[in-house]
Design a protein around this motif. Sequence first.
Motif, PDB file in Angstrom:
ATOM      1  N   ILE A 286       0.855  -1.183   0.000  1.00 30.41           N
ATOM      2  CA  ILE A 286       0.000   0.000   0.000  1.00 30.41           C
ATOM      3  C   ILE A 286       0.890   1.231   0.000  1.00 30.41           C
ATOM      4  CG2 ILE A 286      -1.733   1.333   1.268  1.00 30.41           C
ATOM      5  CD1 ILE A 286      -2.676  -1.282   2.540  1.00 30.41           C
ATOM      6  N   SER A 287       0.669   2.116  -0.949  1.00 35.37           N
ATOM      7  CA  SER A 287       1.386   3.388  -0.975  1.00 35.37           C
ATOM      8  C   SER A 287       0.590   4.398  -0.150  1.00 35.37           C
ATOM      9  CB  SER A 287       1.531   3.888  -2.418  1.00 35.37           C
ATOM     10  OG  SER A 287       2.120   5.180  -2.441  1.00 35.37           O
ATOM     11  N   ALA A 288       1.203   4.943   0.885  1.00 28.92           N
ATOM     12  CA  ALA A 288       0.494   5.863   1.763  1.00 28.92           C
ATOM     13  C   ALA A 288       1.476   6.761   2.501  1.00 28.92           C
ATOM     14  CB  ALA A 288      -0.349   5.086   2.777  1.00 28.92           C
ATOM     15  N   ASP A 289       0.997   7.926   2.909  1.00 25.26           N
ATOM     16  CA  ASP A 289       1.766   8.852   3.741  1.00 25.26           C
ATOM     17  C   ASP A 289       1.307   8.651   5.179  1.00 25.26           C
ATOM     18  OD1 ASP A 289       2.974  10.908   5.090  1.00 25.26           O
ATOM     19  OD2 ASP A 289       2.281  12.505   3.761  1.00 25.26           O
ATOM     20  N   VAL A 290       2.087   7.922   5.957  1.00 23.00           N
ATOM     21  CA  VAL A 290       1.663   7.541   7.308  1.00 23.00           C
ATOM     22  C   VAL A 290       1.716   8.687   8.312  1.00 23.00           C
ATOM     23  CG1 VAL A 290       2.198   5.097   7.045  1.00 23.00           C
ATOM     24  CG2 VAL A 290       3.992   6.680   7.811  1.00 23.00           C
ATOM     25  N   THR A 291       2.197   9.860   7.896  1.00 23.25           N
ATOM     26  CA  THR A 291       2.175  11.007   8.802  1.00 23.25           C
ATOM     27  C   THR A 291       0.794  11.653   8.857  1.00 23.25           C
ATOM     28  OG1 THR A 291       2.866  12.602   7.113  1.00 23.25           O
ATOM     29  CG2 THR A 291       4.611  11.473   8.342  1.00 23.25           C
ATOM     30  N   LYS A 292      -0.130  11.166   8.029  1.00 30.88           N
ATOM     31  CA  LYS A 292      -1.499  11.693   8.018  1.00 30.88           C
ATOM     32  C   LYS A 292      -2.439  10.691   8.667  1.00 30.88           C
ATOM     33  CE  LYS A 292      -0.688  14.357   3.782  1.00 30.88           C
ATOM     34  NZ  LYS A 292      -1.099  14.573   2.368  1.00 30.88           N
ATOM     35  N   ALA A 293      -3.252  11.168   9.613  1.00 32.84           N
ATOM     36  CA  ALA A 293      -4.141  10.281  10.363  1.00 32.84           C
ATOM     37  C   ALA A 293      -5.096   9.526   9.447  1.00 32.84           C
ATOM     38  CB  ALA A 293      -4.927  11.088  11.403  1.00 32.84           C
ATOM     39  N   GLU A 294      -5.673  10.205   8.473  1.00 33.08           N
ATOM     40  CA  GLU A 294      -6.646   9.564   7.591  1.00 33.08           C
ATOM     41  C   GLU A 294      -6.022   8.475   6.729  1.00 33.08           C
ATOM     42  OE1 GLU A 294      -5.314  13.458   5.566  1.00 33.08           O
ATOM     43  OE2 GLU A 294      -5.797  12.742   7.592  1.00 33.08           O
ATOM     44  N   GLU A 295      -4.749   8.601   6.430  1.00 34.07           N
ATOM     45  CA  GLU A 295      -4.065   7.579   5.644  1.00 34.07           C
ATOM     46  C   GLU A 295      -3.909   6.282   6.447  1.00 34.07           C
ATOM     47  OE1 GLU A 295      -2.104   8.118   1.959  1.00 34.07           O
ATOM     48  OE2 GLU A 295      -4.243   8.183   2.435  1.00 34.07           O
ATOM     49  N   ASN A 296      -3.701   6.417   7.738  1.00 30.50           N
ATOM     50  CA  ASN A 296      -3.600   5.231   8.592  1.00 30.50           C
ATOM     51  C   ASN A 296      -4.943   4.520   8.702  1.00 30.50           C
ATOM     52  OD1 ASN A 296      -0.737   5.105   9.951  1.00 30.50           O
ATOM     53  ND2 ASN A 296      -1.294   7.267   9.855  1.00 30.50           N
TER      54      ASN A 296
ATOM     55  N   VAL B  54      12.792  24.749  11.324  1.00 36.52           N
ATOM     56  CA  VAL B  54      11.522  24.423  11.968  1.00 36.52           C
ATOM     57  C   VAL B  54      10.795  23.328  11.188  1.00 36.52           C
ATOM     58  CG1 VAL B  54       9.228  25.321  12.543  1.00 36.52           C
ATOM     59  CG2 VAL B  54      11.269  26.681  13.049  1.00 36.52           C
ATOM     60  N   ASP B  55      10.878  23.393   9.865  1.00 33.00           N
ATOM     61  CA  ASP B  55      10.210  22.384   9.028  1.00 33.00           C
ATOM     62  C   ASP B  55      10.774  20.989   9.296  1.00 33.00           C
ATOM     63  OD1 ASP B  55       8.545  24.227   7.887  1.00 33.00           O
ATOM     64  OD2 ASP B  55       9.757  24.489   6.065  1.00 33.00           O
ATOM     65  N   VAL B  56      12.093  20.893   9.434  1.00 36.06           N
ATOM     66  CA  VAL B  56      12.710  19.589   9.699  1.00 36.06           C
ATOM     67  C   VAL B  56      12.341  19.095  11.094  1.00 36.06           C
ATOM     68  CG1 VAL B  56      14.902  18.391  10.046  1.00 36.06           C
ATOM     69  CG2 VAL B  56      14.586  19.857   8.048  1.00 36.06           C
ATOM     70  N   LEU B  57      12.318  19.988  12.070  1.00 32.34           N
ATOM     71  CA  LEU B  57      11.924  19.588  13.418  1.00 32.34           C
ATOM     72  C   LEU B  57      10.520  19.000  13.420  1.00 32.34           C
ATOM     73  CD1 LEU B  57      13.252  22.549  15.614  1.00 32.34           C
ATOM     74  CD2 LEU B  57      14.095  20.194  15.590  1.00 32.34           C
ATOM     75  N   ARG B  58       9.600  19.637  12.713  1.00 36.71           N
ATOM     76  CA  ARG B  58       8.236  19.127  12.644  1.00 36.71           C
ATOM     77  C   ARG B  58       8.163  17.828  11.855  1.00 36.71           C
ATOM     78  NH1 ARG B  58       5.575  25.100  11.748  1.00 36.71           N
ATOM     79  NH2 ARG B  58       5.138  25.513  13.958  1.00 36.71           N
ATOM     80  N   GLN B  59       8.952  17.746  10.790  1.00 38.23           N
ATOM     81  CA  GLN B  59       8.957  16.513   9.986  1.00 38.23           C
ATOM     82  C   GLN B  59       9.474  15.331  10.784  1.00 38.23           C
ATOM     83  OE1 GLN B  59      12.258  15.250   8.817  1.00 38.23           O
ATOM     84  NE2 GLN B  59      11.881  14.444   6.782  1.00 38.23           N
ATOM     85  N   GLN B  60      10.488  15.572  11.631  1.00 38.69           N
ATOM     86  CA  GLN B  60      11.039  14.493  12.452  1.00 38.69           C
ATOM     87  C   GLN B  60      10.013  13.984  13.464  1.00 38.69           C
ATOM     88  OE1 GLN B  60      14.825  13.155  12.506  1.00 38.69           O
ATOM     89  NE2 GLN B  60      13.658  13.368  10.618  1.00 38.69           N
ATOM     90  N   MET B  61       9.237  14.896  14.041  1.00 43.52           N
ATOM     91  CA  MET B  61       8.193  14.474  14.971  1.00 43.52           C
ATOM     92  C   MET B  61       7.058  13.766  14.226  1.00 43.52           C
ATOM     93  SD  MET B  61       7.321  14.222  18.115  1.00 43.52           S
ATOM     94  CE  MET B  61       8.375  15.357  19.021  1.00 43.52           C
ATOM     95  N   ASP B  62       6.728  14.241  13.037  1.00 42.26           N
ATOM     96  CA  ASP B  62       5.638  13.631  12.256  1.00 42.26           C
ATOM     97  C   ASP B  62       5.950  12.184  11.899  1.00 42.26           C
ATOM     98  OD1 ASP B  62       3.988  15.824  12.284  1.00 42.26           O
ATOM     99  OD2 ASP B  62       4.604  16.580  10.322  1.00 42.26           O
ATOM    100  N   ILE B  63       7.129  11.930  11.338  1.00 43.40           N
ATOM    101  CA  ILE B  63       7.428  10.588  10.835  1.00 43.40           C
ATOM    102  C   ILE B  63       7.857   9.640  11.953  1.00 43.40           C
ATOM    103  CG2 ILE B  63       9.854  11.119  10.271  1.00 43.40           C
ATOM    104  CD1 ILE B  63       7.419   8.731   8.403  1.00 43.40           C
ATOM    105  N   ASN B  64       8.494  10.172  12.994  1.00 45.29           N
ATOM    106  CA  ASN B  64       9.017   9.290  14.047  1.00 45.29           C
ATOM    107  C   ASN B  64       8.096   9.118  15.242  1.00 45.29           C
ATOM    108  OD1 ASN B  64      11.686   8.634  12.935  1.00 45.29           O
ATOM    109  ND2 ASN B  64      12.062  10.834  13.126  1.00 45.29           N
ATOM    110  N   TYR B  65       7.127  10.004  15.413  1.00 49.80           N
ATOM    111  CA  TYR B  65       6.173   9.843  16.511  1.00 49.80           C
ATOM    112  C   TYR B  65       4.733   9.757  16.020  1.00 49.80           C
ATOM    113  CZ  TYR B  65       3.158  10.622  20.468  1.00 49.80           C
ATOM    114  OH  TYR B  65       2.144  10.484  21.393  1.00 49.80           O
TER     115      TYR B  65
END
Length: 363
Positions: free
Chosen positions: A95-105, A141-152
């Motif tokens: 499945i191709s999906a962006d797991v940082t988005k709640a609806e995708e999960n 700031v964008d990278v800090l948010r991206q790290q929290m999005d993908i890792n948490y």
Amino acid sequence: MAVGFFWASVLLSVFFVVLALDIMGLFNRKNYFQVDGKTVVITGGSQGMGRGLGKLLAQKGANVVIVARNKAKLESALEYISGAAVKSTQRFHFISADVTKAEENDRIICEVTEWNHGQAPDIVWANAGMATPSFLIDTSVDVLRQQMDINYFAAAFLAQSTLKAWINSPALKDVDKKSLSSVPARHFIMTSSSAGLVGVAGYSPYSPAKAALRNLSDALHEEVQFYNGARYHVSGAAAPEIKIHLVCPGTISTPGHVEENKTKHPVTVVLEEGDPVQTEDEVAAVAVKELERGYYFIATNFLGKAMRASALSGSPRNNWFIDTVFSWVTSLVWLFVQPDMDGKAWKYGKTHGLGNTKSQAAQ
């Protein structure tokens, strides 16, 4: 003093004997993580540890669904994983999906359930993650948010979607409350990192998210006890037990590690010098073996196990005796290790000055 030294030596020897026997599995022969014929979902499954897990679980008879964003990598990984199947009845899907988005999960769990003949997956492994190491002041700031999005958040969203599906699943047929304990459990597993257990200079954009994941795992471990107990209430529906697990690997020789090194500060390289490096297959093998032994909090190499023991706090123990004694030992070891790491960072700054704050690869 001689008598005290003698008994201390005896107790230490007994500890190491028990530790060795426990590592060899003498005290626990039951398989608590049976995957033969089960459907497993693995996010971050197109490369690295996720691909290694998919291959190993296929070799153990599982039906495997891998999730990532890049379709070309998914197709290649699925061909690799399905090639390890041991039975013609095994099934594989991506499945191709962006797991940082709640609806995708939500979509992932719904799609897998439909693909799995209307049954929710038996095992879900939140493995997606990536590190962009650097010093905090050099990180956008964008990278800090991206790290929290993908890792948490990717794992938190997947946990929420999975638990909703499991708790709202139809009751098991032909199973009464008295025989529920014999029904195989469902497992939700999160991949954290040994970097989330100990702070290391240069991982400040990444390791806090992995540390948060450890706390989420502890909280979920307790929350699911509520659901597990409710199964036995007079109004409860017959359902499998839910188990939560946390896996904390160290350095893995993967394409992702190559990308990490592009932004890694030179002092981080110094601090990591001598750390063990494992392949994706080695990490997968240790993680699954310890899941089969029923462990909750798993590290995949000895250094990681020492870091885990020193950071147990209120986390559930895998083995009360081994974990307790090992935590005592590591608490003493850290009296020497932490000052040494601080000293290396201080010395690097003194030698190279404040101007040298960029990654080694960028120089």
